[in-house]
Design a protein around this motif. Structure first.
Motif, short mmCIF file in Angstrom:
data_model
loop_
_atom_site.label_atom_id
_atom_site.label_comp_id
_atom_site.label_asym_id
_atom_site.label_seq_id
_atom_site.Cartn_x
_atom_site.Cartn_y
_atom_site.Cartn_z
N GLY A 273 9.43 -4.46 -13.12
CA GLY A 273 8.82 -3.53 -14.06
C GLY A 273 7.74 -4.04 -14.99
N ALA A 274 7.09 -5.18 -14.70
CA ALA A 274 6.18 -5.76 -15.69
C ALA A 274 4.72 -5.34 -15.58
CB ALA A 274 6.24 -7.29 -15.60
N MET A 275 4.33 -4.64 -14.53
CA MET A 275 2.91 -4.47 -14.25
C MET A 275 2.18 -3.44 -15.12
SD MET A 275 2.74 -5.07 -10.11
CE MET A 275 0.97 -4.78 -10.04
N ILE A 276 0.85 -3.54 -15.08
CA ILE A 276 -0.07 -2.71 -15.88
C ILE A 276 -1.12 -2.14 -14.93
CG2 ILE A 276 -1.90 -2.81 -17.63
CD1 ILE A 276 -0.26 -5.14 -18.93
N SER A 277 -1.52 -0.88 -15.15
CA SER A 277 -2.56 -0.30 -14.33
C SER A 277 -3.25 0.81 -15.11
CB SER A 277 -1.97 0.24 -13.02
OG SER A 277 -2.98 0.62 -12.10
N ASP A 278 -4.12 1.58 -14.43
CA ASP A 278 -4.74 2.73 -15.07
C ASP A 278 -4.72 3.91 -14.10
OD1 ASP A 278 -6.81 2.31 -13.24
OD2 ASP A 278 -8.38 2.08 -14.75
N LEU A 279 -5.17 5.05 -14.57
CA LEU A 279 -5.08 6.27 -13.77
C LEU A 279 -5.78 6.15 -12.43
CD1 LEU A 279 -4.21 9.38 -13.87
CD2 LEU A 279 -6.65 9.76 -14.30
N GLN A 280 -7.02 5.66 -12.43
CA GLN A 280 -7.78 5.63 -11.18
C GLN A 280 -7.13 4.72 -10.15
OE1 GLN A 280 -10.33 7.72 -10.40
NE2 GLN A 280 -9.86 6.91 -8.37
N ASP A 281 -6.68 3.55 -10.57
CA ASP A 281 -6.02 2.64 -9.63
C ASP A 281 -4.73 3.26 -9.09
OD1 ASP A 281 -7.94 0.70 -9.76
OD2 ASP A 281 -6.62 -0.89 -10.50
N LEU A 282 -3.98 3.93 -9.95
CA LEU A 282 -2.74 4.55 -9.48
C LEU A 282 -3.02 5.69 -8.51
CD1 LEU A 282 -0.60 4.54 -12.75
CD2 LEU A 282 -0.39 3.02 -10.76
N ARG A 283 -4.11 6.40 -8.70
CA ARG A 283 -4.49 7.45 -7.75
C ARG A 283 -4.77 6.83 -6.38
NH1 ARG A 283 -9.32 10.48 -9.23
NH2 ARG A 283 -8.54 12.08 -7.80
N THR A 284 -5.42 5.69 -6.37
CA THR A 284 -5.65 4.98 -5.10
C THR A 284 -4.34 4.47 -4.52
OG1 THR A 284 -7.86 4.27 -5.81
CG2 THR A 284 -6.82 3.00 -4.05
N TRP A 285 -3.53 3.88 -5.38
CA TRP A 285 -2.28 3.28 -4.93
C TRP A 285 -1.31 4.32 -4.37
CZ3 TRP A 285 -0.57 -0.91 -3.08
CH2 TRP A 285 0.79 -1.25 -3.10
N ALA A 286 -1.33 5.52 -4.90
CA ALA A 286 -0.44 6.57 -4.41
C ALA A 286 -0.60 6.75 -2.91
CB ALA A 286 -0.73 7.89 -5.14
N ARG A 287 -1.84 6.81 -2.46
CA ARG A 287 -2.10 7.00 -1.03
C ARG A 287 -1.81 5.73 -0.24
NH1 ARG A 287 -5.65 6.64 3.13
NH2 ARG A 287 -5.82 8.49 4.47
N VAL A 288 -2.20 4.58 -0.78
CA VAL A 288 -2.00 3.31 -0.08
C VAL A 288 -0.52 3.07 0.21
CG1 VAL A 288 -2.14 0.79 -0.32
CG2 VAL A 288 -4.10 2.21 -0.94
N VAL A 289 0.31 3.23 -0.80
CA VAL A 289 1.72 2.91 -0.63
C VAL A 289 2.43 3.96 0.21
CG1 VAL A 289 2.60 4.02 -2.73
CG2 VAL A 289 3.75 2.00 -1.83
N ALA A 290 2.03 5.23 0.10
CA ALA A 290 2.71 6.29 0.84
C ALA A 290 2.31 6.33 2.30
CB ALA A 290 2.44 7.64 0.19
N THR A 291 1.09 5.91 2.61
CA THR A 291 0.62 5.95 3.99
C THR A 291 0.72 4.61 4.71
OG1 THR A 291 -1.68 5.51 3.38
CG2 THR A 291 -0.98 7.83 3.42
N GLY A 292 1.00 3.53 3.96
CA GLY A 292 1.22 2.24 4.61
C GLY A 292 -0.05 1.51 4.98
#
Length: 397
Positions: A273-292
């Motif tokens: 639970g230590a990480m830091i991010s912002d909205l735009q990166d999380l929007r990118t990450w949502a697709r990356v992690v869900a689609t593999g």
């Protein structure tokens, strides 16, 4: 985390009672999701504005930022409220935020990359990599990643809670965190039940370090953050918080009163639970992690096989959940909450970040926002986590 969190949550916590033997959860979203997702017109945006502001008022949230989009449907990005109650600074989409247990999606992705490289196997026992783990010869890496290890959650330990709240600026080592867990008996046999547990991720972080020969934060930076194209995501090793960032507010304090937790040391969450991010990166990450994107199709398919959590419509896979068809994770750390989810049928992305973790009638604010937003745009896939009757305790969320 949408999922009921008890105090001191490191990210998402399905804090429901375990539902018994794990079996694959058949959560097949409706194929009509693409058709039902609306154009994000000014009229729809106005409805979303009202819904978000209603939740803010009801739950007493200082500030929140929402990012919602789907191909061909438009994009909705809004910030409401304040990032700093003392100065009145407005909330803004460009602010860094602590993301709590969304860290788990990064740690498990790192582990699964090692699986794809043939360096570890999901069925390996944790005893192969870390000594002294209770039941370690029976608990597999897959049991740890899917929250079915049976180990005690260190953040639910009373001594840990006292240590953290009495001095939230102090650093914790991974071994110190494990020591809080390992003094407790096994909760159940591996694979028998689901129980959200931060201890599992600390162990997986140690596995990544041992196998790669690299500190976890450096491995994730090089092998997960950079390949995913994330520019404002960091794994801190201390209390450092990039600017500009929002201030966070919590009641998980020694006094039980609302305090500013912005500069608390997140090392107690580490791989959980230590990480830091912002909205735009999380929007990118949502697709990356869900689609593999960063994994082989076979490994991603294994990741997305979900098991019951005891909460209706919610399954948990390898460091990722499926709630009513939305795939992703939420996060909660004292002062901050987040929700990063992706609906495959509509290729829709929803990210919510906010600067408090204070529960409202037992609900995490991030869940309330997720529910209010999805009721408008995906009424057949409402992000809704029922509240359990469990009494809040210092456990990881």
């Amino acid at each position: 985390m949408g999922i009921l969190v008890a105090p001191v949550g490191a990210g998402t916590a399905f804090a429901a009672e375990p539902s018994g033997p794990a079996a694959l959860l058949a959560a097949a979203p409706s194929p009509s999701a693409d058709e039902e997702f609306p154009q994000l017109t000014p009229a729809v945006a106005a409805r979303l504005d009202r819904a978000v502001q209603d939740v803010m008022k009801e739950a007493g949230v200082p500030g929140v930022t929402v990012g919602l989009s789907a191909p061909g449907k438009g994009t909705y990005i809004r910030s409401f409220g304040v990032a700093d109650k003392a100065t009145g600074q407005s909330m803004d989409p460009g602010l860094y935020m602590r993301i709590g247990s969304e860290t788990k999606t990064f740690t498990v992705t790192a582990l699964l990359e090692l699986v794809d490289q043939g360096k570890v196997k999901v069925d390996d026992p944790i005893s192969k990599y870390v000594d002294g783990v209770p039941n370690g010869d029976k608990i597999t890496l897959g049991n740890l990643a899917s929250m079915r290890s049976g180990l005690f959650n260190y953040s639910a330990d009373e001594d840990f809670y006292k240590a953290l709240t009495s001095d939230p600026y102090r650093p914790f080592t991974p071994q110190e965190l494990l020591d809080y867990s390992f003094k407790h008996p096994i909760q159940f046999q591996p694979g028998a039940e689901f129980q959200y547990c931060n201890t599992n991720l600390i162990l997986l972080g140690l596995v990544v370090e041992k196998v790669s020969g690299t500190p976890l934060n450096e491995f994730i930076q090089k092998n997960v953050i950079e390949p995913a194209g994330l520019r404002h995501t960091v794994f801190p090793t201390n209390a450092a918080f990039p600017s500009p960032h929002a201030h966070g507010y919590t009641v998980q304090t020694a006094s039980g009163k609302l305090e500013d937790s912005t500069d608390w040391n997140p090392s107690w969450g580490w791989a959980a639970g230590a990480m830091i991010s912002d909205l735009q990166d999380l929007r990118t990450w949502a697709r990356v992690v869900a689609t593999g994107t960063l994994l082989t199709p076979q490994t991603q398919a294994e990741r997305l096989k979900t098991f019951p959590t005891g909460l209706a419509g919610a399954g948990y896979g390898l460091g990722i959940f499926n709630v009513q068809g939305w795939i992703g994770h939420n996060g909660s750390l004292p002062g901050y909450e987040s929700l990063t989810i992706y609906l495959p049928e509509a290729q829709a992305t929803l990210v919510v970040v906010l600067n408090t973790d204070v529960l409202h009638d037992g609900n995490e604010p991030s869940t309330l926002f997720g529910q209010a937003i999805t009721e408008i745009v995906t009424p057949n896939h409402v992000f809704d986590i029922p509240v359990t009757q469990a009494k809040p305790s210092p456990s990881g969320s």
